[in-house]
Design a protein around this motif. Structure first.
Motif, PDB file in Angstrom:
ATOM      1  N   HIS A 141       0.837  -1.203   0.000  1.00 14.04           N
ATOM      2  CA  HIS A 141       0.000   0.000   0.000  1.00 14.04           C
ATOM      3  C   HIS A 141       0.874   1.256   0.000  1.00 14.04           C
ATOM      4  CE1 HIS A 141      -2.790   3.116   1.513  1.00 14.04           C
ATOM      5  NE2 HIS A 141      -3.736   2.362   0.972  1.00 14.04           N
ATOM      6  N   LEU A 144       2.271   1.746  -3.590  1.00 14.35           N
ATOM      7  CA  LEU A 144       1.256   2.247  -4.524  1.00 14.35           C
ATOM      8  C   LEU A 144       0.838   3.677  -4.194  1.00 14.35           C
ATOM      9  CD1 LEU A 144      -0.682  -1.066  -4.739  1.00 14.35           C
ATOM     10  CD2 LEU A 144       0.084   0.196  -6.736  1.00 14.35           C
ATOM     11  N   TYR A 255      -8.341  -0.484  -3.309  1.00 12.22           N
ATOM     12  CA  TYR A 255      -8.134  -1.366  -4.455  1.00 12.22           C
ATOM     13  C   TYR A 255      -8.557  -0.705  -5.762  1.00 12.22           C
ATOM     14  CZ  TYR A 255      -8.342  -5.742  -7.162  1.00 12.22           C
ATOM     15  OH  TYR A 255      -8.154  -6.724  -8.102  1.00 12.22           O
ATOM     16  N   TYR A 261      -4.352  -2.319  -7.945  1.00  9.70           N
ATOM     17  CA  TYR A 261      -2.955  -2.581  -7.574  1.00  9.70           C
ATOM     18  C   TYR A 261      -2.080  -2.869  -8.791  1.00  9.70           C
ATOM     19  CZ  TYR A 261      -3.725  -2.336  -2.521  1.00  9.70           C
ATOM     20  OH  TYR A 261      -3.988  -1.887  -1.248  1.00  9.70           O
TER      21      TYR A 261
END
Length: 353
Positions: A141, A144, A255, A261
């Motif tokens: 996370h 990203l 998401y 992702y």
């Protein structure tokens, strides 16, 4: 007349080293400690790529080490002392010396398990990086989130990077038993949240997608009746990735915001606002359109591969146009709950991931 060739004398006392010992020593020298393939009980990061697994592993190590050092500090090894090496007066016996070398290398390697280690995933174009001492969902996370903000592209062949917080055997009863405990931190009262379930299967023909979705959704509901389905912008996405006889599970945030992702998509300029479905709109009927498009050219897929959330049509820059005429129809009544908790219901994945 030529004299017969003399055979070298064989060592006496049965001290001739067998091939197995040499192979064992060679493997130990290469540092092959820990699991070498995906198996139940591991945590890690599942990464899909476009036909170049070796380059994918290199990119993964570089990216994970960069952000891993940022979150957890430089990697430190646990071996503070030299591994035991036996007595100095040990006799110079070749077999004993070989065993001693193998033992020393094994002891040293076991104490030097790396933070990230690639293992065999069991599927083409899929890499699994086993993690040690970190929380994969938080690390991915963080990666990203940074790439989403900076729009700086850091990989060429990596497509999607999914954290895997737990693995179990890919049999329905094993998955149900494991999920009852695994899902508690997110969904057990007083915790609650909106959710969706995404499912994909590779090289596995014995799992029934609808059964898995129905059982997992039932478990989430039983943990707290206030857990609700949201296919547009859920707080949590339950990721189910099955490869051969191993089920990989994770619960991830953002998401849809982070383009499922996908590292290639998340860095693109926001021509479209970062909505869960930038091309589909908010209507339920609109979500069904891309799910009817299939791509049979995915080399990473097995016969029974299914993804309940369709990937963005721009998943790959090199993706071929998708067929408009291929639609999967499943016979029989569809479980109502399963249809509610999955965004798509009957499509193979539209990309190489």
């Amino acid at each position: 007349m030529a004299e017969p060739v003399q055979q070298p004398p064989q060592p006496s006392g049965g001290k001739r080293k067998g091939k197995a010992q040499y192979v064992q020593a060679k493997r130990a020298r290469r540092g092959e400690a820990g699991p070498r393939q995906l198996e139940p009980g591991l945590q890690g990061i599942l990464i899909t790529c476009n036909m170049n697994e070796r380059k994918c592993v290199e990119e993964a190590y570089s990216l994970l080490n960069e952000y891993g050092d940022d979150m957890y500090g430089p990697e430190k090894f646990t071996d503070k002392d030299q591994p035991p090496s036996g007595s100095e007066g040990e006799d110079d016996d070749m077999e004993a010396a070989l065993k001693k070398e193998v033992g020393d290398i094994k002891a040293s390697t076991e104490m030097r398990l790396r933070r990230f280690q690639s293992v065999e995933s069991g599927a083409n174009n899929v890499v699994f990086i086993r993690t040690l001492g970190i929380e994969p969902e938080k690390l991915v996370h963080h990666i990203l989130q940074d790439m989403y903000k900076t729009k700086k592209k850091k990989t060429r062949v990596i497509l999607r990077m999914l954290p895997i917080s737990g693995t179990c055997k890919a049999f329905l009863e094993d998955m149900k038993k494991y999920a009852e405990t695994f899902l508690e931190p997110w969904f057990k009262a007083p915790n609650k949240g909106t959710f969706q379930i995404v499912y994909k299967s590779r090289n596995n023909s014995h799992m029934n997608r609808e059964e898995v979705i129905k059982e997992l959704a039932g478990i989430v509901g039983s943990l707290n009746s206030e857990n609700k389905v949201d296919l547009t912008n859920p707080q949590y996405t339950v990721v189910v990735e099955i490869i051969k006889a191993v089920c990989c599970l994770s619960v991830v945030k953002d998401y849809m915001l982070f383009r499922k992702y996908n590292l290639q998509e998340v860095v693109k300029s926001a021509k479209d606002p970062p909505q869960p479905h930038p091309k589909l709109g908010n209507g339920k009927e609109a979500k069904l359109e891309p799910e009817a498009k299939l791509n049979q050219n995915d080399p990473s897929e097995g016969k029974n591969n299914q993804q309940v959330v369709p990937e963005n049509n721009e998943e790959l820059e090199q993706t071929k146009p998708k067929s408009e005429s291929q639609v999967v129809h499943e016979e029989g009544a569809k479980p109502e709950l399963a249809d509610q908790v999955t965004e798509g219901s009957k499509s193979n994945e539209n990309d190489h991931s």
